[in-house]
Design a protein around this motif. Structure first.
Motif, PDB file in Angstrom:
ATOM      1  N   ASN A  27     -31.762  24.434  -2.213  1.00 39.44           N
ATOM      2  CA  ASN A  27     -30.412  24.935  -2.007  1.00 39.44           C
ATOM      3  C   ASN A  27     -29.403  23.847  -1.677  1.00 39.44           C
ATOM      4  O   ASN A  27     -28.307  24.134  -1.220  1.00 39.44           O
ATOM      5  CB  ASN A  27     -30.414  26.001  -0.886  1.00 39.44           C
ATOM      6  CG  ASN A  27     -29.145  26.803  -0.850  1.00 39.44           C
ATOM      7  OD1 ASN A  27     -28.501  26.981  -1.867  1.00 39.44           O
ATOM      8  ND2 ASN A  27     -28.775  27.277   0.324  1.00 39.44           N
ATOM      9  N   SER A  28     -29.776  22.576  -1.845  1.00 33.88           N
ATOM     10  CA  SER A  28     -28.846  21.537  -1.437  1.00 33.88           C
ATOM     11  C   SER A  28     -27.690  21.384  -2.423  1.00 33.88           C
ATOM     12  O   SER A  28     -26.571  21.150  -2.024  1.00 33.88           O
ATOM     13  CB  SER A  28     -29.557  20.197  -1.302  1.00 33.88           C
ATOM     14  OG  SER A  28     -29.883  19.692  -2.564  1.00 33.88           O
ATOM     15  N   GLY A  29     -28.002  21.476  -3.694  1.00 36.64           N
ATOM     16  CA  GLY A  29     -26.955  21.299  -4.685  1.00 36.64           C
ATOM     17  C   GLY A  29     -26.455  19.876  -4.737  1.00 36.64           C
ATOM     18  O   GLY A  29     -25.567  19.540  -5.513  1.00 36.64           O
ATOM     19  N   SER A  71     -25.905  21.813   6.495  1.00 37.80           N
ATOM     20  CA  SER A  71     -24.532  21.321   6.395  1.00 37.80           C
ATOM     21  C   SER A  71     -23.673  21.888   7.517  1.00 37.80           C
ATOM     22  O   SER A  71     -23.779  23.068   7.865  1.00 37.80           O
ATOM     23  CB  SER A  71     -23.933  21.719   5.046  1.00 37.80           C
ATOM     24  OG  SER A  71     -22.558  21.372   5.009  1.00 37.80           O
ATOM     25  N   THR A  75     -18.233  26.311   3.685  1.00 33.29           N
ATOM     26  CA  THR A  75     -18.213  26.392   2.222  1.00 33.29           C
ATOM     27  C   THR A  75     -16.918  27.013   1.686  1.00 33.29           C
ATOM     28  O   THR A  75     -16.727  27.068   0.478  1.00 33.29           O
ATOM     29  CB  THR A  75     -19.413  27.216   1.717  1.00 33.29           C
ATOM     30  OG1 THR A  75     -19.382  28.505   2.341  1.00 33.29           O
ATOM     31  CG2 THR A  75     -20.720  26.501   2.015  1.00 33.29           C
ATOM     32  N   ARG A 111     -20.206  31.409   0.012  1.00 34.90           N
ATOM     33  CA  ARG A 111     -21.440  30.657  -0.262  1.00 34.90           C
ATOM     34  C   ARG A 111     -22.113  30.254   1.047  1.00 34.90           C
ATOM     35  O   ARG A 111     -21.447  29.850   2.011  1.00 34.90           O
ATOM     36  CB  ARG A 111     -21.131  29.405  -1.096  1.00 34.90           C
ATOM     37  CG  ARG A 111     -20.726  29.745  -2.528  1.00 34.90           C
ATOM     38  CD  ARG A 111     -20.333  28.514  -3.320  1.00 34.90           C
ATOM     39  NE  ARG A 111     -19.072  27.991  -2.819  1.00 34.90           N
ATOM     40  CZ  ARG A 111     -18.890  26.733  -2.406  1.00 34.90           C
ATOM     41  NH1 ARG A 111     -19.862  25.860  -2.479  1.00 34.90           N
ATOM     42  NH2 ARG A 111     -17.713  26.343  -1.942  1.00 34.90           N
ATOM     43  N   PRO A 114     -25.514  24.810   2.613  1.00 35.81           N
ATOM     44  CA  PRO A 114     -26.672  24.161   1.996  1.00 35.81           C
ATOM     45  C   PRO A 114     -27.555  23.448   3.014  1.00 35.81           C
ATOM     46  O   PRO A 114     -27.064  22.900   4.003  1.00 35.81           O
ATOM     47  CB  PRO A 114     -26.040  23.167   1.019  1.00 35.81           C
ATOM     48  CG  PRO A 114     -24.688  22.904   1.552  1.00 35.81           C
ATOM     49  CD  PRO A 114     -24.251  24.146   2.290  1.00 35.81           C
TER      50      PRO A 114
END
Ligand code: FES
Length: 133
Positions: A27-29, A71, A75, A111, A114
């Motif tokens: 899920n880091s992206g 994080s 978001t 969202r 992450p």
């Protein structure tokens, strides 16, 4: 509280080991980033949220013997989040909230937060890869 032999062994093993970092990129992206040395993993032995690195853009989370980096940037429009006493996160800019796992509980953010890639290096330091903004 009375514990049986198996529970005792699990409890003492968990205390001896403390929280351990595992390589995490779910899920880091994030495709690019820079490494931040968060210090010895032994600094994060107790379960909880550590906000020492909020200004670097992440929280260190120790839960059930597992270390992760979440994080600390909302978001919605990238404000820094505040860690609440119950382990959830709050954004002062527009009021979004996130549960302890980083899932949105109140918008306008849509969202989830992450989980940032992290690992323990050879010296036992927690290294977190922070995305380039
Ligand atoms: Fe966090 Fe808007 S920047 S809610």
């Amino acid at each position: 509280m009375i514990v049986n032999r198996r529970q005792f062994l699990l409890l003492t093993a968990g205390l001896a080991a403390g929280c351990q970092a595992v390589k995490e990129d779910v899920n880091s992206g994030a495709t690019t980033g820079h490494p931040v040395n968060a210090g010895p993993v032994s600094n994060f032995a107790a379960d909880g949220v550590y906000n020492n690195f909020r200004d670097h853009g992440f929280f260190v989370i120790c839960e059930g013997g597992k270390l992760s980096a979440l994080s600390a940037i909302c978001t919605h429009r990238k404000c820094k989040l505040v860690a609440e006493r119950d382990g959830s996160f709050y954004c002062k800019c527009h009021g979004s909230t996130f549960d302890p796992a980083g899932h949105v509980t109140t918008g306008p953010a849509t969202r989830d937060l992450p989980v940032l890639p992290s690992h323990t290096d050879e010296q036992g330091q927690l290294i977190v890869t922070v995305p380039v903004m």
